[in-house]
Design an enzyme around this catalytic site. Structure first.
Site, PDB file in Angstrom:
ATOM      1  N   TYR A 254      11.314 -10.677  -5.083  1.00 58.74           N
ATOM      2  CA  TYR A 254      12.438  -9.921  -4.540  1.00 58.74           C
ATOM      3  C   TYR A 254      13.739 -10.720  -4.553  1.00 58.74           C
ATOM      4  O   TYR A 254      14.810 -10.168  -4.751  1.00 58.74           O
ATOM      5  CB  TYR A 254      12.138  -9.482  -3.103  1.00 58.74           C
ATOM      6  CG  TYR A 254      11.070  -8.423  -3.001  1.00 58.74           C
ATOM      7  CD1 TYR A 254      11.397  -7.076  -3.095  1.00 58.74           C
ATOM      8  CD2 TYR A 254       9.736  -8.766  -2.812  1.00 58.74           C
ATOM      9  CE1 TYR A 254      10.422  -6.088  -2.999  1.00 58.74           C
ATOM     10  CE2 TYR A 254       8.749  -7.788  -2.713  1.00 58.74           C
ATOM     11  CZ  TYR A 254       9.092  -6.461  -2.813  1.00 58.74           C
ATOM     12  OH  TYR A 254       8.130  -5.491  -2.721  1.00 58.74           O
TER      13      TYR A 254
ATOM     14  N   ARG B 130      -0.281   0.329  -9.374  1.00 59.92           N
ATOM     15  CA  ARG B 130      -0.899  -0.656  -8.492  1.00 59.92           C
ATOM     16  C   ARG B 130      -0.987  -0.051  -7.096  1.00 59.92           C
ATOM     17  O   ARG B 130       0.038   0.260  -6.484  1.00 59.92           O
ATOM     18  CB  ARG B 130      -0.082  -1.952  -8.468  1.00 59.92           C
ATOM     19  CG  ARG B 130      -0.699  -2.983  -7.533  1.00 59.92           C
ATOM     20  CD  ARG B 130       0.123  -4.260  -7.442  1.00 59.92           C
ATOM     21  NE  ARG B 130      -0.468  -5.124  -6.428  1.00 59.92           N
ATOM     22  CZ  ARG B 130       0.188  -5.678  -5.417  1.00 59.92           C
ATOM     23  NH1 ARG B 130       1.495  -5.474  -5.281  1.00 59.92           N
ATOM     24  NH2 ARG B 130      -0.443  -6.411  -4.536  1.00 59.92           N
TER      25      ARG B 130
ATOM     26  N   GLU C 282       5.302  -6.760  -7.586  1.00 58.70           N
ATOM     27  CA  GLU C 282       6.273  -6.050  -6.755  1.00 58.70           C
ATOM     28  C   GLU C 282       7.668  -6.551  -7.075  1.00 58.70           C
ATOM     29  O   GLU C 282       7.882  -7.746  -7.241  1.00 58.70           O
ATOM     30  CB  GLU C 282       6.019  -6.258  -5.249  1.00 58.70           C
ATOM     31  CG  GLU C 282       4.789  -5.580  -4.695  1.00 58.70           C
ATOM     32  CD  GLU C 282       4.646  -5.805  -3.197  1.00 58.70           C
ATOM     33  OE1 GLU C 282       5.680  -6.045  -2.512  1.00 58.70           O
ATOM     34  OE2 GLU C 282       3.512  -5.744  -2.701  1.00 58.70           O
TER      35      GLU C 282
ATOM     36  N   ASN D 274       4.951 -11.305  -6.677  1.00 59.58           N
ATOM     37  CA  ASN D 274       5.898 -10.387  -6.055  1.00 59.58           C
ATOM     38  C   ASN D 274       7.239 -11.099  -5.943  1.00 59.58           C
ATOM     39  O   ASN D 274       7.319 -12.164  -5.309  1.00 59.58           O
ATOM     40  CB  ASN D 274       5.412  -9.980  -4.669  1.00 59.58           C
ATOM     41  CG  ASN D 274       4.103  -9.205  -4.716  1.00 59.58           C
ATOM     42  OD1 ASN D 274       3.616  -8.841  -5.780  1.00 59.58           O
ATOM     43  ND2 ASN D 274       3.530  -8.934  -3.554  1.00 59.58           N
TER      44      ASN D 274
ATOM     45  N   GLU E 285      -0.231 -11.233  -1.170  1.00 60.92           N
ATOM     46  CA  GLU E 285       0.688 -12.048  -0.379  1.00 60.92           C
ATOM     47  C   GLU E 285       0.026 -12.764   0.804  1.00 60.92           C
ATOM     48  O   GLU E 285       0.299 -12.486   1.965  1.00 60.92           O
ATOM     49  CB  GLU E 285       1.859 -11.203   0.127  1.00 60.92           C
ATOM     50  CG  GLU E 285       2.741 -10.678  -0.975  1.00 60.92           C
ATOM     51  CD  GLU E 285       4.000  -9.993  -0.466  1.00 60.92           C
ATOM     52  OE1 GLU E 285       4.932  -9.802  -1.275  1.00 60.92           O
ATOM     53  OE2 GLU E 285       4.059  -9.672   0.741  1.00 60.92           O
TER      54      GLU E 285
ATOM     55  N   HIS F 132      -4.568  -5.442   1.092  1.00 58.74           N
ATOM     56  CA  HIS F 132      -3.141  -5.400   1.397  1.00 58.74           C
ATOM     57  C   HIS F 132      -2.997  -5.297   2.908  1.00 58.74           C
ATOM     58  O   HIS F 132      -2.400  -4.352   3.434  1.00 58.74           O
ATOM     59  CB  HIS F 132      -2.443  -4.250   0.678  1.00 58.74           C
ATOM     60  CG  HIS F 132      -0.976  -4.452   0.493  1.00 58.74           C
ATOM     61  ND1 HIS F 132      -0.326  -4.331  -0.726  1.00 58.74           N
ATOM     62  CD2 HIS F 132       0.000  -4.781   1.377  1.00 58.74           C
ATOM     63  CE1 HIS F 132       0.969  -4.556  -0.584  1.00 58.74           C
ATOM     64  NE2 HIS F 132       1.193  -4.838   0.704  1.00 58.74           N
TER      65      HIS F 132
END
Length: 484
Positions: A331, A112, A390, A329, A201, A156
Protein backbone atom coordinates in the site's frame (compact mmCIF):
# COMPACT_ATOMS: atom_id res chain seq x y z
CA UNK A 1 -22.36 9.16 -18.94
CA UNK A 2 -19.80 7.29 -21.03
CA UNK A 3 -16.30 7.02 -19.61
CA UNK A 4 -14.79 5.29 -22.64
CA UNK A 5 -12.85 7.13 -25.30
CA UNK A 6 -11.51 5.91 -28.60
CA UNK A 7 -7.83 6.15 -29.30
CA UNK A 8 -8.63 8.63 -32.05
CA UNK A 9 -10.48 10.93 -29.61
CA UNK A 10 -7.55 10.82 -27.21
CA UNK A 11 -5.10 11.55 -29.99
CA UNK A 12 -7.16 14.49 -31.21
CA UNK A 13 -7.36 15.88 -27.68
CA UNK A 14 -3.58 15.59 -27.40
CA UNK A 15 -3.09 17.29 -30.75
CA UNK A 16 -5.27 20.20 -29.73
CA UNK A 17 -3.31 20.72 -26.53
CA UNK A 18 0.20 20.04 -27.73
CA UNK A 19 0.23 21.02 -31.38
CA UNK A 20 1.51 19.25 -34.45
CA UNK A 21 4.12 17.19 -32.63
CA UNK A 22 1.41 15.40 -30.64
CA UNK A 23 -0.77 15.03 -33.74
CA UNK A 24 2.04 13.14 -35.42
CA UNK A 25 1.74 10.32 -32.85
CA UNK A 26 -1.70 9.07 -33.85
CA UNK A 27 -2.76 5.44 -33.36
CA UNK A 28 -1.20 3.34 -36.06
CA UNK A 29 2.03 5.35 -36.05
CA UNK A 30 5.18 3.67 -34.84
CA UNK A 31 5.51 6.08 -31.91
CA UNK A 32 2.03 5.28 -30.61
CA UNK A 33 2.52 1.55 -31.09
CA UNK A 34 5.79 1.76 -29.20
CA UNK A 35 4.08 3.65 -26.39
CA UNK A 36 1.45 0.93 -26.07
CA UNK A 37 4.12 -1.75 -25.93
CA UNK A 38 5.98 0.20 -23.29
CA UNK A 39 2.87 0.32 -21.12
CA UNK A 40 1.96 -3.37 -21.50
CA UNK A 41 2.14 -6.11 -18.90
CA UNK A 42 3.49 -9.58 -19.69
CA UNK A 43 1.31 -12.03 -21.58
CA UNK A 44 -0.72 -14.13 -19.18
CA UNK A 45 -0.56 -11.56 -16.39
CA UNK A 46 -3.46 -12.09 -13.98
CA UNK A 47 -5.78 -9.24 -13.04
CA UNK A 48 -7.87 -9.90 -9.99
CA UNK A 49 -9.62 -8.52 -6.96
CA UNK A 50 -9.28 -9.51 -3.31
CA UNK A 51 -11.61 -9.88 -0.33
CA UNK A 52 -11.66 -11.59 3.08
CA UNK A 53 -14.35 -13.84 4.54
CA UNK A 54 -15.30 -11.89 7.66
CA UNK A 55 -15.29 -8.62 5.75
CA UNK A 56 -17.86 -9.66 3.14
CA UNK A 57 -19.64 -12.94 3.84
CA UNK A 58 -22.05 -12.22 6.69
CA UNK A 59 -24.20 -15.25 7.59
CA UNK A 60 -22.17 -15.66 10.76
CA UNK A 61 -24.60 -18.12 12.35
CA UNK A 62 -25.74 -20.04 9.25
CA UNK A 63 -25.06 -23.59 8.15
CA UNK A 64 -23.04 -24.60 11.18
CA UNK A 65 -20.43 -21.83 11.19
CA UNK A 66 -18.83 -21.38 14.60
CA UNK A 67 -17.91 -18.01 16.11
CA UNK A 68 -14.55 -16.43 15.38
CA UNK A 69 -12.48 -13.99 17.42
CA UNK A 70 -13.81 -11.21 15.19
CA UNK A 71 -17.40 -12.05 16.08
CA UNK A 72 -16.48 -11.72 19.74
CA UNK A 73 -14.37 -8.60 19.26
CA UNK A 74 -16.90 -6.69 17.18
CA UNK A 75 -19.64 -7.36 19.70
CA UNK A 76 -17.54 -5.86 22.48
CA UNK A 77 -18.71 -2.23 22.81
CA UNK A 78 -16.18 0.41 21.85
CA UNK A 79 -13.84 -1.79 19.81
CA UNK A 80 -15.12 -0.85 16.34
CA UNK A 81 -16.07 2.53 14.92
CA UNK A 82 -19.82 3.00 15.39
CA UNK A 83 -19.88 -0.48 16.97
CA UNK A 84 -20.20 -1.98 13.48
CA UNK A 85 -19.85 -5.73 12.98
CA UNK A 86 -19.66 -8.29 10.19
CA UNK A 87 -22.87 -10.16 11.00
CA UNK A 88 -24.26 -9.23 7.57
CA UNK A 89 -21.37 -7.29 5.97
CA UNK A 90 -21.89 -7.53 2.18
CA UNK A 91 -24.10 -10.64 2.45
CA UNK A 92 -21.71 -12.30 -0.01
CA UNK A 93 -22.68 -15.71 1.40
CA UNK A 94 -26.04 -15.34 -0.35
CA UNK A 95 -24.99 -13.02 -3.21
CA UNK A 96 -21.77 -14.65 -4.38
CA UNK A 97 -23.13 -15.47 -7.85
CA UNK A 98 -23.88 -11.81 -8.54
CA UNK A 99 -20.49 -10.83 -7.13
CA UNK A 100 -18.75 -13.27 -9.47
CA UNK A 101 -20.58 -11.64 -12.37
CA UNK A 102 -19.27 -8.27 -11.16
CA UNK A 103 -15.73 -9.68 -11.29
CA UNK A 104 -16.34 -10.92 -14.82
CA UNK A 105 -17.59 -7.47 -15.81
CA UNK A 106 -14.28 -6.06 -14.55
CA UNK A 107 -12.43 -8.40 -16.95
CA UNK A 108 -10.89 -10.08 -13.89
CA UNK A 109 -9.11 -13.37 -14.51
CA UNK A 110 -8.42 -14.26 -10.87
CA UNK A 111 -10.04 -13.82 -7.46
CA UNK A 112 -8.31 -13.91 -4.11
CA UNK A 113 -10.75 -14.70 -1.32
CA UNK A 114 -10.34 -16.15 2.13
CA UNK A 115 -11.92 -19.25 3.59
CA UNK A 116 -13.50 -18.94 7.01
CA UNK A 117 -11.78 -21.44 9.29
CA UNK A 118 -14.81 -21.59 11.66
CA UNK A 119 -17.11 -22.43 8.73
CA UNK A 120 -15.01 -25.52 8.02
CA UNK A 121 -14.14 -26.46 11.61
CA UNK A 122 -16.55 -24.65 13.95
CA UNK A 123 -14.46 -25.64 16.97
CA UNK A 124 -11.14 -25.19 15.18
CA UNK A 125 -10.48 -28.93 15.21
CA UNK A 126 -12.51 -32.12 15.21
CA UNK A 127 -15.13 -33.06 12.66
CA UNK A 128 -15.40 -30.79 9.59
CA UNK A 129 -18.67 -29.04 8.78
CA UNK A 130 -19.85 -30.23 5.34
CA UNK A 131 -22.19 -27.27 4.84
CA UNK A 132 -19.31 -24.86 5.36
CA UNK A 133 -17.20 -26.57 2.73
CA UNK A 134 -20.20 -26.71 0.39
CA UNK A 135 -20.31 -22.91 0.18
CA UNK A 136 -16.71 -22.74 -1.04
CA UNK A 137 -17.29 -25.66 -3.40
CA UNK A 138 -20.10 -23.68 -5.03
CA UNK A 139 -18.06 -20.47 -5.09
CA UNK A 140 -15.06 -22.17 -6.71
CA UNK A 141 -17.27 -23.90 -9.27
CA UNK A 142 -18.89 -20.60 -10.16
CA UNK A 143 -15.53 -18.86 -10.53
CA UNK A 144 -14.15 -21.57 -12.79
CA UNK A 145 -17.31 -21.58 -14.92
CA UNK A 146 -16.77 -17.85 -15.51
CA UNK A 147 -13.10 -18.13 -16.41
CA UNK A 148 -11.83 -16.71 -13.10
CA UNK A 149 -9.00 -18.55 -11.36
CA UNK A 150 -9.64 -19.14 -7.62
CA UNK A 151 -6.82 -18.09 -5.27
CA UNK A 152 -7.98 -19.04 -1.74
CA UNK A 153 -6.34 -17.63 1.39
CA UNK A 154 -6.60 -20.03 4.30
CA UNK A 155 -6.31 -17.52 7.13
CA UNK A 156 -7.41 -13.92 7.05
CA UNK A 157 -7.57 -13.39 10.82
CA UNK A 158 -10.83 -15.18 11.75
CA UNK A 159 -9.45 -17.65 14.29
CA UNK A 160 -12.18 -19.92 15.69
CA UNK A 161 -13.16 -18.56 19.11
CA UNK A 162 -12.93 -22.07 20.54
CA UNK A 163 -9.19 -22.09 19.85
CA UNK A 164 -8.78 -18.61 21.34
CA UNK A 165 -10.51 -19.85 24.47
CA UNK A 166 -7.76 -22.45 24.77
CA UNK A 167 -4.96 -19.91 24.33
CA UNK A 168 -5.08 -19.01 20.63
CA UNK A 169 -1.81 -18.25 18.89
CA UNK A 170 0.06 -18.43 22.17
CA UNK A 171 -0.28 -22.21 21.95
CA UNK A 172 1.76 -24.36 19.63
CA UNK A 173 -1.17 -26.67 18.95
CA UNK A 174 -3.01 -23.80 17.22
CA UNK A 175 -0.34 -23.96 14.51
CA UNK A 176 -0.87 -27.70 14.27
CA UNK A 177 -4.65 -27.27 14.06
CA UNK A 178 -4.19 -24.75 11.25
CA UNK A 179 -2.12 -27.24 9.28
CA UNK A 180 -4.84 -29.90 9.66
CA UNK A 181 -7.45 -27.43 8.42
CA UNK A 182 -5.23 -26.31 5.52
CA UNK A 183 -4.60 -29.87 4.42
CA UNK A 184 -8.30 -30.69 4.54
CA UNK A 185 -9.29 -27.70 2.41
CA UNK A 186 -6.50 -28.35 -0.12
CA UNK A 187 -7.63 -31.94 -0.45
CA UNK A 188 -11.19 -30.84 -1.21
CA UNK A 189 -10.57 -27.82 -3.48
CA UNK A 190 -7.22 -28.33 -5.25
CA UNK A 191 -8.83 -30.09 -8.19
CA UNK A 192 -10.01 -26.58 -9.18
CA UNK A 193 -8.08 -24.10 -7.04
CA UNK A 194 -4.42 -24.40 -7.97
CA UNK A 195 -2.93 -21.68 -5.75
CA UNK A 196 -3.31 -21.41 -1.97
CA UNK A 197 -2.10 -18.60 0.27
CA UNK A 198 -1.40 -19.75 3.82
CA UNK A 199 -1.71 -16.81 6.24
CA UNK A 200 -2.50 -13.22 5.39
CA UNK A 201 -0.30 -10.55 6.96
CA UNK A 202 1.24 -12.20 10.01
CA UNK A 203 2.73 -8.80 10.83
CA UNK A 204 -0.75 -7.29 11.16
CA UNK A 205 -2.72 -9.89 13.08
CA UNK A 206 0.21 -10.47 15.44
CA UNK A 207 1.09 -6.84 16.14
CA UNK A 208 -2.39 -5.27 16.11
CA UNK A 209 -4.15 -8.23 17.66
CA UNK A 210 -1.62 -9.18 20.32
CA UNK A 211 0.56 -6.11 20.97
CA UNK A 212 -1.57 -2.97 20.60
CA UNK A 213 -4.90 -4.78 21.01
CA UNK A 214 -6.76 -2.72 18.40
CA UNK A 215 -7.62 -5.85 16.36
CA UNK A 216 -9.06 -9.14 17.55
CA UNK A 217 -8.45 -10.79 19.94
CA UNK A 218 -7.59 -7.44 21.55
CA UNK A 219 -4.56 -8.53 23.60
CA UNK A 220 -1.60 -6.50 24.84
CA UNK A 221 0.95 -9.19 25.55
CA UNK A 222 4.35 -8.67 27.16
CA UNK A 223 7.34 -9.13 24.81
CA UNK A 224 8.11 -12.76 25.65
CA UNK A 225 4.56 -13.94 24.97
CA UNK A 226 4.25 -11.72 21.90
CA UNK A 227 7.37 -13.20 20.35
CA UNK A 228 5.97 -16.69 20.94
CA UNK A 229 2.81 -15.69 19.07
CA UNK A 230 5.01 -14.51 16.19
CA UNK A 231 6.83 -17.83 16.16
CA UNK A 232 3.66 -19.90 16.22
CA UNK A 233 2.26 -17.89 13.28
CA UNK A 234 5.37 -18.67 11.23
CA UNK A 235 5.25 -22.30 12.33
CA UNK A 236 1.60 -22.45 11.19
CA UNK A 237 2.67 -21.22 7.77
CA UNK A 238 5.39 -23.84 7.42
CA UNK A 239 3.23 -26.69 8.66
CA UNK A 240 0.44 -25.60 6.30
CA UNK A 241 2.78 -25.59 3.31
CA UNK A 242 3.74 -29.16 4.16
CA UNK A 243 0.11 -30.21 4.68
CA UNK A 244 -1.01 -28.64 1.40
CA UNK A 245 1.81 -30.41 -0.45
CA UNK A 246 0.87 -33.72 1.16
CA UNK A 247 -2.86 -33.58 0.46
CA UNK A 248 -3.38 -31.49 -2.70
CA UNK A 249 -3.42 -32.48 -6.35
CA UNK A 250 -0.05 -32.56 -8.15
CA UNK A 251 1.00 -29.12 -9.35
CA UNK A 252 -0.80 -27.20 -6.61
CA UNK A 253 1.17 -24.14 -5.56
CA UNK A 254 1.33 -22.41 -2.19
CA UNK A 255 2.98 -19.49 -0.44
CA UNK A 256 2.42 -16.67 2.07
CA UNK A 257 0.68 -13.32 1.65
CA UNK A 258 2.66 -10.91 3.78
CA UNK A 259 2.43 -7.21 4.46
CA UNK A 260 6.04 -6.65 3.48
CA UNK A 261 7.81 -3.55 4.74
CA UNK A 262 8.78 -1.95 1.43
CA UNK A 263 12.15 -0.22 1.56
CA UNK A 264 12.50 2.49 -1.08
CA UNK A 265 15.89 4.08 -1.80
CA UNK A 266 15.56 7.77 -1.06
CA UNK A 267 17.42 8.48 -4.32
CA UNK A 268 18.06 5.88 -7.01
CA UNK A 269 21.84 5.70 -6.75
CA UNK A 270 23.82 2.47 -6.23
CA UNK A 271 24.59 3.16 -2.57
CA UNK A 272 21.00 3.96 -1.61
CA UNK A 273 19.68 0.99 -3.63
CA UNK A 274 22.07 -1.36 -1.83
CA UNK A 275 20.98 0.13 1.48
CA UNK A 276 17.31 -0.50 0.60
CA UNK A 277 18.10 -4.15 -0.16
CA UNK A 278 19.87 -4.49 3.17
CA UNK A 279 16.98 -2.81 4.96
CA UNK A 280 14.51 -5.19 3.29
CA UNK A 281 16.09 -8.11 5.15
CA UNK A 282 16.42 -6.22 8.42
CA UNK A 283 13.01 -4.55 8.58
CA UNK A 284 11.20 -7.77 7.64
CA UNK A 285 13.22 -9.87 10.08
CA UNK A 286 10.36 -11.14 12.29
CA UNK A 287 8.30 -12.50 9.40
CA UNK A 288 9.23 -12.74 5.72
CA UNK A 289 12.98 -12.91 6.36
CA UNK A 290 12.47 -15.82 8.73
CA UNK A 291 10.20 -17.61 6.24
CA UNK A 292 12.63 -17.18 3.36
CA UNK A 293 15.89 -17.79 5.25
CA UNK A 294 14.88 -20.25 7.95
CA UNK A 295 16.38 -18.28 10.79
CA UNK A 296 15.70 -15.27 12.91
CA UNK A 297 17.93 -12.40 11.89
CA UNK A 298 20.61 -11.37 14.35
CA UNK A 299 19.11 -7.90 14.71
CA UNK A 300 15.74 -9.38 15.71
CA UNK A 301 17.26 -11.72 18.28
CA UNK A 302 19.47 -8.98 19.69
CA UNK A 303 16.48 -6.68 20.14
CA UNK A 304 14.42 -9.47 21.73
CA UNK A 305 17.16 -10.54 24.12
CA UNK A 306 15.78 -12.76 26.88
CA UNK A 307 12.30 -12.39 25.35
CA UNK A 308 13.26 -14.18 22.12
CA UNK A 309 10.85 -16.93 21.08
CA UNK A 310 11.40 -20.50 22.23
CA UNK A 311 12.23 -22.51 19.13
CA UNK A 312 11.97 -26.31 19.07
CA UNK A 313 14.67 -28.31 17.28
CA UNK A 314 13.03 -28.65 13.84
CA UNK A 315 10.88 -25.51 13.85
CA UNK A 316 13.03 -23.40 11.55
CA UNK A 317 13.34 -26.25 9.06
CA UNK A 318 9.54 -26.34 8.94
CA UNK A 319 9.21 -22.56 8.63
CA UNK A 320 11.66 -22.47 5.71
CA UNK A 321 9.84 -25.19 3.75
CA UNK A 322 10.23 -23.96 0.14
CA UNK A 323 7.27 -22.03 -1.26
CA UNK A 324 6.14 -21.79 -4.87
CA UNK A 325 5.52 -18.04 -4.78
CA UNK A 326 5.48 -15.06 -2.46
CA UNK A 327 2.43 -12.83 -2.14
CA UNK A 328 3.04 -9.29 -0.93
CA UNK A 329 0.47 -6.71 0.12
CA UNK A 330 1.72 -3.26 -0.88
CA UNK A 331 0.00 0.00 0.00
CA UNK A 332 2.80 2.41 0.85
CA UNK A 333 6.55 2.57 1.42
CA UNK A 334 7.40 1.01 4.76
CA UNK A 335 10.37 3.31 4.81
CA UNK A 336 12.45 5.50 2.56
CA UNK A 337 16.06 4.45 3.08
CA UNK A 338 19.36 6.29 2.91
CA UNK A 339 22.79 4.68 2.83
CA UNK A 340 24.95 4.96 5.94
CA UNK A 341 28.63 4.31 6.69
CA UNK A 342 27.73 3.03 10.14
CA UNK A 343 25.92 -0.15 11.16
CA UNK A 344 23.49 -1.44 10.07
CA UNK A 345 24.36 0.29 6.78
CA UNK A 346 21.13 2.18 6.26
CA UNK A 347 19.06 4.91 7.88
CA UNK A 348 15.26 5.09 7.60
CA UNK A 349 14.20 8.54 6.40
CA UNK A 350 11.06 9.70 8.27
CA UNK A 351 7.98 10.84 6.40
CA UNK A 352 7.54 14.61 6.53
CA UNK A 353 4.57 15.88 8.46
CA UNK A 354 2.75 16.96 5.30
CA UNK A 355 3.40 13.84 3.23
CA UNK A 356 0.28 13.32 1.07
CA UNK A 357 -2.15 10.59 2.08
CA UNK A 358 -5.29 9.01 0.74
CA UNK A 359 -8.56 9.12 2.66
CA UNK A 360 -7.03 6.97 5.39
CA UNK A 361 -4.35 8.94 7.20
CA UNK A 362 -2.05 5.91 7.43
CA UNK A 363 -2.05 5.41 3.65
CA UNK A 364 0.85 7.63 2.65
CA UNK A 365 1.06 7.91 -1.12
CA UNK A 366 4.22 6.32 -2.50
CA UNK A 367 3.65 4.73 -5.94
CA UNK A 368 7.29 3.64 -6.16
CA UNK A 369 6.52 1.07 -3.45
CA UNK A 370 4.91 -1.08 -6.14
CA UNK A 371 8.24 -1.14 -7.98
CA UNK A 372 10.67 -1.55 -5.09
CA UNK A 373 8.51 -3.98 -3.12
CA UNK A 374 8.55 -6.83 -5.65
CA UNK A 375 11.96 -5.82 -7.02
CA UNK A 376 13.63 -6.14 -3.61
CA UNK A 377 11.81 -9.36 -2.69
CA UNK A 378 12.97 -10.94 -5.96
CA UNK A 379 16.54 -9.66 -5.55
CA UNK A 380 17.09 -10.36 -1.85
CA UNK A 381 15.54 -13.85 -1.76
CA UNK A 382 15.79 -14.95 -5.40
CA UNK A 383 12.01 -15.36 -5.65
CA UNK A 384 10.83 -16.59 -9.04
CA UNK A 385 7.09 -15.91 -8.72
CA UNK A 386 5.49 -12.94 -6.96
CA UNK A 387 1.87 -11.86 -6.67
CA UNK A 388 0.71 -8.44 -5.53
CA UNK A 389 -1.93 -9.88 -3.23
CA UNK A 390 -3.32 -6.51 -2.11
CA UNK A 391 -3.03 -2.96 -3.36
CA UNK A 392 -5.63 -0.23 -3.33
CA UNK A 393 -6.78 2.76 -1.36
CA UNK A 394 -9.58 4.32 0.60
CA UNK A 395 -11.18 7.29 -1.14
CA UNK A 396 -13.93 9.80 -0.43
CA UNK A 397 -16.54 7.78 -2.35
CA UNK A 398 -19.63 9.98 -2.04
CA UNK A 399 -22.35 9.24 -4.63
CA UNK A 400 -23.14 12.17 -6.92
CA UNK A 401 -26.65 13.34 -7.76
CA UNK A 402 -26.85 10.75 -10.54
CA UNK A 403 -25.98 7.96 -8.09
CA UNK A 404 -22.47 7.33 -9.44
CA UNK A 405 -19.20 7.59 -7.55
CA UNK A 406 -16.63 9.64 -9.47
CA UNK A 407 -13.57 8.43 -7.55
CA UNK A 408 -10.91 10.16 -9.61
CA UNK A 409 -8.72 10.07 -6.50
CA UNK A 410 -8.66 6.26 -6.62
CA UNK A 411 -7.96 6.33 -10.36
CA UNK A 412 -5.04 8.69 -9.69
CA UNK A 413 -3.74 6.24 -7.10
CA UNK A 414 -4.09 3.21 -9.35
CA UNK A 415 -2.65 4.86 -12.43
CA UNK A 416 0.47 5.93 -10.57
CA UNK A 417 0.98 2.68 -8.67
CA UNK A 418 0.36 0.48 -11.71
CA UNK A 419 2.84 2.56 -13.69
CA UNK A 420 5.48 1.55 -11.17
CA UNK A 421 4.36 -2.08 -11.30
CA UNK A 422 4.62 -2.04 -15.08
CA UNK A 423 8.12 -0.66 -14.70
CA UNK A 424 8.96 -3.67 -12.55
CA UNK A 425 7.55 -6.26 -14.95
CA UNK A 426 9.19 -4.57 -17.94
CA UNK A 427 12.55 -5.00 -16.19
CA UNK A 428 11.92 -8.69 -15.61
CA UNK A 429 10.76 -8.61 -11.99
CA UNK A 430 8.70 -11.85 -11.85
CA UNK A 431 5.30 -10.47 -10.84
CA UNK A 432 2.64 -12.86 -12.17
CA UNK A 433 -0.53 -11.08 -11.09
CA UNK A 434 -2.18 -8.21 -9.26
CA UNK A 435 -5.17 -8.33 -6.89
CA UNK A 436 -6.92 -5.05 -6.21
CA UNK A 437 -8.14 -4.46 -2.68
CA UNK A 438 -11.01 -4.60 -2.80
CA UNK A 439 -13.70 -5.89 -5.11
CA UNK A 440 -16.31 -3.94 -3.16
CA UNK A 441 -16.71 -1.79 -0.09
CA UNK A 442 -16.84 -3.95 3.02
CA UNK A 443 -16.32 -4.19 6.77
CA UNK A 444 -12.88 -2.61 7.24
CA UNK A 445 -11.95 -4.10 10.61
CA UNK A 446 -11.62 -1.44 13.34
CA UNK A 447 -12.85 1.22 10.88
CA UNK A 448 -16.16 -0.59 10.44
CA UNK A 449 -18.15 0.44 7.38
CA UNK A 450 -16.97 4.05 7.39
CA UNK A 451 -13.93 3.44 5.19
CA UNK A 452 -14.38 2.35 1.58
CA UNK A 453 -11.79 0.57 -0.57
CA UNK A 454 -13.98 -1.06 -3.21
CA UNK A 455 -14.26 -0.79 -6.97
CA UNK A 456 -17.97 -1.34 -6.33
CA UNK A 457 -19.92 1.00 -4.07
CA UNK A 458 -22.09 -0.90 -1.58
CA UNK A 459 -25.26 0.57 -0.14
CA UNK A 460 -25.30 -1.40 3.11
CA UNK A 461 -29.02 -0.76 3.68
CA UNK A 462 -30.04 -2.36 0.39
CA UNK A 463 -26.87 -4.36 -0.47
CA UNK A 464 -26.96 -2.82 -3.95
CA UNK A 465 -23.56 -2.80 -5.65
CA UNK A 466 -22.77 0.08 -8.03
CA UNK A 467 -19.53 0.20 -10.04
CA UNK A 468 -17.49 3.32 -9.31
CA UNK A 469 -15.64 5.21 -12.02
CA UNK A 470 -12.50 3.35 -10.92
CA UNK A 471 -14.17 0.08 -11.94
CA UNK A 472 -14.28 1.37 -15.54
CA UNK A 473 -10.60 2.28 -15.33
CA UNK A 474 -9.66 -1.10 -13.89
CA UNK A 475 -11.69 -2.95 -16.50
CA UNK A 476 -9.86 -1.17 -19.32
CA UNK A 477 -6.45 -1.97 -17.83
CA UNK A 478 -7.33 -5.63 -17.24
CA UNK A 479 -9.01 -6.14 -20.63
CA UNK A 480 -6.10 -4.57 -22.54
CA UNK A 481 -3.39 -5.89 -20.20
CA UNK A 482 -1.74 -2.50 -20.27
CA UNK A 483 -2.02 0.91 -18.73
CA UNK A 484 -4.63 3.25 -20.14
Amino acid sequence: MSTRFTRRQLAMAGASALGASAAAARPGDGAAAGCETARAFPAGFLWGTATAAYQIEGAVSEDGRGPSIWDTFTHTPGKIRNDDNGDIADDHYHRYRDDVQSMKALAATAYRFSISWPRIFPQGTGAPNPKGLDFYDRLVDNLVANGIAPFPTLYHWDLPQALQDRGGWERRDTAEAFADYAGYVADKLSDRARHFFTLNECAVFVELGHASGVFAPGLKLPPERLNQVRHHALLAHGLAVQAIRARSRPGTQTGPAENVSVCVPVIETPDHIAAAELATRELNAPYLTAIMEGRYHESFLAAAGADAPKVAAEDMNVIVTPVDFVGINVYLPGSYVSASDTAPGFVPVPFPAKHPTMNSSWLKIGPEALYWGPRNVAKVWNVSDIYITENGCSATDVPAADGRVYDTDRIMFLRNYLTQLQRATSEGVPVRGYFHWSLMDNFEWADGFGTRFGLLYVDYATQQRTPKLSASFYREVAARNRLV
